[in-house]
Write an enzyme that holds these catalytic residues in place. Structure first.
Site, short mmCIF file in Angstrom:
data_model
loop_
_atom_site.label_atom_id
_atom_site.label_comp_id
_atom_site.label_asym_id
_atom_site.label_seq_id
_atom_site.Cartn_x
_atom_site.Cartn_y
_atom_site.Cartn_z
N ARG A 199 0.84 -1.21 0.00
CA ARG A 199 0.00 0.00 0.00
C ARG A 199 0.87 1.26 0.00
NH1 ARG A 199 -5.34 -0.24 1.06
NH2 ARG A 199 -5.38 1.67 2.30
N CYS A 217 -13.95 5.80 9.33
CA CYS A 217 -15.14 5.77 8.47
C CYS A 217 -16.11 4.75 9.04
CB CYS A 217 -14.76 5.47 7.01
SG CYS A 217 -13.90 3.93 6.78
N1 SAM Z 1 -5.85 8.07 4.85
C1 SAM Z 1 -6.05 7.20 3.71
C2 SAM Z 1 -6.64 8.01 2.58
O1 SAM Z 1 -7.27 9.04 2.84
O2 SAM Z 1 -6.42 7.64 1.42
C3 SAM Z 1 -6.89 6.00 4.07
C4 SAM Z 1 -6.33 5.22 5.23
S1 SAM Z 1 -7.18 3.77 5.67
C5 SAM Z 1 -8.59 4.36 6.45
C6 SAM Z 1 -6.22 3.19 7.01
C7 SAM Z 1 -4.80 2.80 6.69
O3 SAM Z 1 -4.17 2.32 7.90
C8 SAM Z 1 -4.66 1.68 5.67
O4 SAM Z 1 -3.86 2.10 4.60
C9 SAM Z 1 -3.98 0.56 6.46
O5 SAM Z 1 -3.06 -0.17 5.69
C10 SAM Z 1 -3.28 1.29 7.57
N2 SAM Z 1 -3.01 0.44 8.76
C11 SAM Z 1 -3.44 -0.82 8.99
N3 SAM Z 1 -2.96 -1.26 10.16
C12 SAM Z 1 -2.20 -0.28 10.68
C13 SAM Z 1 -1.42 -0.16 11.86
N4 SAM Z 1 -1.35 -1.14 12.75
N5 SAM Z 1 -0.75 1.01 12.04
C14 SAM Z 1 -0.83 2.00 11.17
N6 SAM Z 1 -1.57 1.94 10.03
C15 SAM Z 1 -2.24 0.82 9.79
#
Ligand code: SAM
Length: 456
Positions: free
Chosen positions: A133, A225
């Site tokens: 990602r 969200c």
């Molecule tokens: N902010 C982004 C946007 O506006 O395009 C969307 C982010 S999405 C809601 C949350 C993100 O947190 C994902 O990309 C995911 O891979 C990441 N994530 C998952 N586990 C995580 C962790 N333990 N620590 C930090 N980030 C994490």
């Protein structure tokens, strides 16, 4: 929509008499919205603006973005309207010369939005913990074209080591995704009360891990969200009590139909699809308690002129080159805003950087091979290249990384533009032109339509 029974049992009391219209809205269509990159283009004929974001617009229908060259050139970003609310928060709380962290940033919707708010003395560190990602994030940041950004791939605990470094931290947390039920069937299938609990615990871990990196007096923007209280208001309370923060309010207009917090004493902003034109979203803004200067890592903001003397002609590749520091890394040449260069060194010493500033290109034999990051930079000096405006068909061929032929053009590197926005480089060798578009970015779909309608 077939909602999980536990979700209905939990959420119905929260919404009270609004439940029926909420469920009806979940069966309706998701609106499509985009955010214009005003450094590259204007909003043209678009008029249906997202109330809380000057650059955000609704579209009447969802076009095939894949076949719009402007989408690939970073002319706009396809972003859900509710999440553009971060623009309203930044309008109120951003100031010049800030250091901003977007901790959970992929694929980059909010990072590209933040980038629009930064002045040239501000820095955006855009982080994503999952490597695959993070690559997509880096691609989207590169397309947006701002040089004062760094993309990192680290766990929040690692970032926490940058004690007191950031003025603003956005935690757009991974969550149970209830607000995405309408857009993403997978979110419904994966939902459970147990997952909500796990998400809440993970969010608290992430917040606690990154907390030391926010300076005292700095601003935390927390968003999800999802609708439940555990991942939202209850976490905001937890931040205040356990980490030490005061809740801030955001100026909003009643007409926007943004709902307020569902717990007394917590100020927050909720977006429900039956009330406004967008998906479910939650946002709260907090100020870290403590002495302003406490824990702030002092880094001299000195102007670092070019350390290495890159030949004058290569400096000409970007505009305002005297404000950049030029340096090599892994055979490639980079330019980074000089006033932020020391911060880059600090980030480098602690974090795993995927991309930074403008990657200009590399020397190969007598050639300087320009990079895609240069083509898409808002600081590209177009006059340094032969430029060729191409039609839609050629632009799509280029973005599919097909072989092209420009026999009537001079040999050497040519910058292709579409509707006057740079797409990337080719190297014209006479009987054909080598397509320099990044292999991993190419359009893979072979179902190319005969033509497309311009969105903007
Ligand atoms: N902010 C982004 C946007 O506006 O395009 C969307 C982010 S999405 C809601 C949350 C993100 O947190 C994902 O990309 C995911 O891979 C990441 N994530 C998952 N586990 C995580 C962790 N333990 N620590 C930090 N980030 C994490």
């Amino acid at each position: 929509m077939n909602l999980p029974t536990d979700f209905v049992t939990y959420t119905k009391p929260l919404l009270g008499e609004q439940w029926k219209s909420f469920v009806e809205a979940l069966d309706g269509e998701s609106p499509t919205s985009i955010r214009i990159n005003h450094s590259k283009m204007t909003s043209g004929k678009l008029s249906n603006q997202v109330s809380w974001c000057d650059n955000g617009f609704y579209l009447d229908k969802r076009p095939q973005f894949t076949f719009d060259p402007l989408f690939h050139a970073g002319g706009y970003y396809v972003q859900e309207a509710s999440s553009m609310f971060i623009a309203r928060v930044l309008k109120q709380y951003a100031s010049p010369s800030m250091k901003v962290l977007d901790l959970c940033a992929a694929p980059g919707g909010k990072s590209t939005l933040i980038a629009d708010f930064l002045d040239e003395h501000s820095l955006l560190v855009s982080n994503e913990v999952i490597r695959s990602r993070a690559n997509i994030l880096s691609e989207n940041i590169t397309k947006w074209g701002n040089p004062n950004t760094i993309v990192t791939n680290n766990d929040p605990s690692r970032i926490g080591k940058l004690k007191g470094f950031f003025d603003i931290v956005l935690v757009d947390a991974p969550c149970s995704g209830e607000g995405m039920f309408r857009k993403d069937e997978g979110a419904v299938a994966e939902w459970s009360l147990e997952n909500v609990r796990l998400c809440k615990e993970r969010q608290q871990r992430i917040l606690a891990d990154v907390w030391p990196a926010l300076r005292s007096g700095g601003v935390l923007i927390y968003s999800t969200c999802t609708y439940n209280l555990e991942e939202n208001e209850q976490n905001v309370r937890w931040i205040c009590d356990e980490l030490g923060a005061d809740i801030l309010s955001v100026d909003i207009d009643e007409e926007w139909e943004i709902s307020s917090s569902l717990i007394e004493g917590v100020t927050a902003y909720r977006f429900f699809p039956h009330k406004m034109n967008g998906e479910g979203f939650f946002c709260a803004v907090l100020r870290k308690k403590g002495d302003e200067e406490n824990g702030v890592r002092k880094i001299k903001d000195k102007d670092n002129r070019s350390k290495i003397n890159l030949e004058t002609e290569y400096k000409n590749l970007i505009l305002n080159s005297d404000r950049f520091t030029f340096y090599p890394r892994n055979d490639k040449w980079f330019a980074f805003p000089s006033c932020l260069y020391n911060y880059l060194q600090t980030i480098k010493s602690e974090l795993n950087i995927l991309s930074e500033g403008i990657c200009l290109g590399e020397f190969k034999g007598k050639d300087f091979v320009p990079e895609q990051s240069l083509a898409l930079s808002n600081f590209l000096n177009r006059e340094a290249f032969v430029t060729l405006e191409v039609d839609w068909k050629t632009a799509i061929s280029y973005l599919r990384k097909e072989a092209l032929v420009f026999t009537d053009q001079p040999k050497g590197y040519i910058l292709l533009t579409y509707r006057n926005i740079p797409l990337g480089f080719v190297k014209n060798i006479g009987n054909r032109a080598n397509n320099l578009y990044p292999q991993e970015w190419r359009i893979r779909s072979s179902n190319v339509p005969d033509q497309v309608e311009n969105i903007i």
